[in-house]
Design an enzyme around this catalytic site. Structure first.
Site, mmCIF file in Angstrom:
data_model
loop_
_atom_site.group_PDB
_atom_site.id
_atom_site.type_symbol
_atom_site.label_atom_id
_atom_site.label_comp_id
_atom_site.label_asym_id
_atom_site.label_seq_id
_atom_site.Cartn_x
_atom_site.Cartn_y
_atom_site.Cartn_z
ATOM 1 N N HIS A 16 32.662 17.774 50.607
ATOM 2 C CA HIS A 16 32.632 19.106 51.215
ATOM 3 C C HIS A 16 34.002 19.781 51.113
ATOM 4 C CE1 HIS A 16 28.624 18.930 53.267
ATOM 5 N NE2 HIS A 16 28.810 17.651 53.012
ATOM 6 N N ASP A 119 31.614 25.626 56.565
ATOM 7 C CA ASP A 119 30.751 24.724 55.823
ATOM 8 C C ASP A 119 29.320 24.784 56.375
ATOM 9 O OD1 ASP A 119 30.657 22.116 54.003
ATOM 10 O OD2 ASP A 119 29.556 21.656 55.839
#
Length: 480
Positions: A16, A119
């Site tokens: 990520h 995110d």
């Protein structure tokens, strides 16, 4: 000139963090008015973050990308629980709030807080952005098809009272608008199939709808159908800006993984002759499966480069480490018998390997970052998904896009659930032979064409270039 400061909040995990930092680099390289502060939430066992962020300190973008490492949280939550990530991120919210308050206080008349870029798993922090009176954007590091699946399943549950967790035992197929073909229930991500995890997972989809926009790490020509479907699924503005790749440097090098002699070994191989086996930052196999893989490679006689990692101890989730001596899990004499045509390594410099002309095929776990890297370098894949949304990616690559063949599409090995069956050597050998026979064939040519399109997407006037321009324009238009 007004300078806009963006707050980036990646979810924990290198898969990520790296694409999100890549996104930050794209923004500051494109527009001198933009700067980014990346707030890093740290897991106790995630040891690679420091070396990665330190490596960026010497790059040209460093002046306008800043990293703030939040204090490490000693999370007591059982990490194998489906809700671990959610609890961990919520426990970090006060730390994020404090960090942003400092940034907001230090902003002068020419530098203003312009928004949060969160995110896909940090959607609870939309509330923090609201408190600071700035818009939020979601960064989605996976495929547009996966985003469409999330939105569709959430609307099934909310608007049609469908218990999505019941798909766990379903043998049938689902019609999901972001896929052209019916999706087998068996390739749904593990998190969708766990009763305790599905609620928080679909809550992310619910909250994404309230964002000012969603930035997706994909490109128009790779997923035209999926991208077009998102508006009908109730997504806000979508910006496909990919492929975002970490092309200018690997995270680390390890002496005991073979170091520089990996590339030296590849230099000695014929063009497009080597099959590369590598399964992502969390990818590993049990000893029984490793032995079957070894047997398949030996019998195939195919030149191979195999990134073999030690699994986490039972009941723990840790990043797999290299074996001190891989012979302990391999068949007796395997390393000697294959020394003339194969190489077993630990951690692999994946981008450098995929970009080497000797690589002809890639047996991959199908993480989205690895998928985009493989497409960028024009390397055909055999999919062997293990965790996260990799089964879904495998289906998209094999069935939807025709860019890959499969080892076993519904294979699973993650801390949520695991496949009981071992894939036998005969089956693996057959896939390896098929993958390497196809070098120069139709699928190989299709991957090469998509490679060209992935590169054209990013150049001036390309679809991802223009999408990023629209995103920057909207950042300034939406800035308070």
């Amino acid at each position: 000139m007004t300078h806009a400061e963006l707050i980036f909040v990646p979810s924990p995990g290198m898969g990520h963090l790296i694409p999100m930092v890549g996104m930050a680099k794209l923004l500051v390289d494109r527009d001198p008015r933009l700067s980014v502060t990346v707030l890093i939430m740290r897991l106790l066992f995630d040891f690679d973050v420091d070396s990665y962020t330190n490596s960026l300190a010497t790059t040209g973008a460093a002046a306008r990308i800043r990293f703030v490492h939040l204090p490490r949280e000693n999370a007591n939550t059982v990490i194998s629980s489906g809700n671990f990530r959610t609890h961990f991120i919520e426990s970090n919210m006060p730390l994020v709030k404090q960090a942003v308050a400092k940034i907001a206080d230090s902003a002068g008349s020419t530098r203003r807080l312009a928004g949060f870029v969160l995110d896909m798993f940090c959607t609870t922090m939309l509330d923090l952005a609201d408190e600071f009176g700035v818009p939020s954007y979601i960064f989605f590091p996976s495929s547009a098809a996966f985003l469409g699946m999330m939105l569709h399943l959430q609307s099934l549950q909310d608007e049609h009272n469908v218990d999505v967790a019941e798909f766990k035992d379903a043998a049938g197929e689902l019609d999901i608008p972001s896929f052209m073909n019916p999706l087998p229930a068996k390739v749904l991500p593990s998190v969708v199939l766990m009763k305790e995890a599905i609620g928080p997972f679909l809550e992310h989809a619910r909250r994404m709808r309230a964002a000012a926009g969603i930035v997706v790490n994909t490109f128009d020509e790779l997923e035209p159908h999926a991208i077009r479907s998102l508006a009908g699924l109730g997504a806000p503005v979508v910006y496909p800006v990919g492929p975002i790749l970490n092309l200018k440097g690997e995270i680390k090098k390890k002496a005991n993984s073979g170091g520089d002699d990996i590339m030296e070994w590849l230099d000695g191989q014929s063009p497009s002759s080597v099959v590369f086996l590598c399964f992502g930052s969390m990818g590993s196999f049990g000893e029984d499966q490793v032995k079957e893989m070894a047997c398949a490679l030996e019998r195939s006689g195919q030149p191979f480069l195999w990134s073999l990692r030690r699994p986490s101890p039972k009941g723990k989730v840790e990043i797999p480490r290299d074996y001190m001596d891989p012979a302990e899990v391999l068949p007796r004499g395997f390393l000697d018998r294959t020394a003339g045509f194969g190489k077993v390594i630990g951690w692999a410099p994946q981008i450098a390997v995929l970009g080497h002309p000797a690589i002809g095929g890639y047996v991959s776990g199908c993480g989205w970052n690895s998928t985009l890297e493989s497409i960028w370098f024009g390397v055909a894949m055999a999919t062997w998904p293990l965790y996260s949304e990799q089964q879904l990616n495998s289906f998209e690559l094999v069935v939807e896009l025709g860019l890959a063949t499969e080892v076993r599409m519904d294979y699973r090995r993650d801390f949520k659930m695991e496949t009981n069956a071992v894939v036998m050597a005969d089956e693996i050998e057959g896939v390896i032979r098929k993958l390497m026979r196809e070098v120069g064939g139709e699928r190989w040519r299709k991957v090469k064409e998509m490679s060209e399109k992935s590169r054209k997407a990013l150049v001036e006037g390309g679809p991802s270039y223009l999408s990023l321009s629209r995103f920057i324009e909207d950042i300034f238009n939406n800035m308070p």
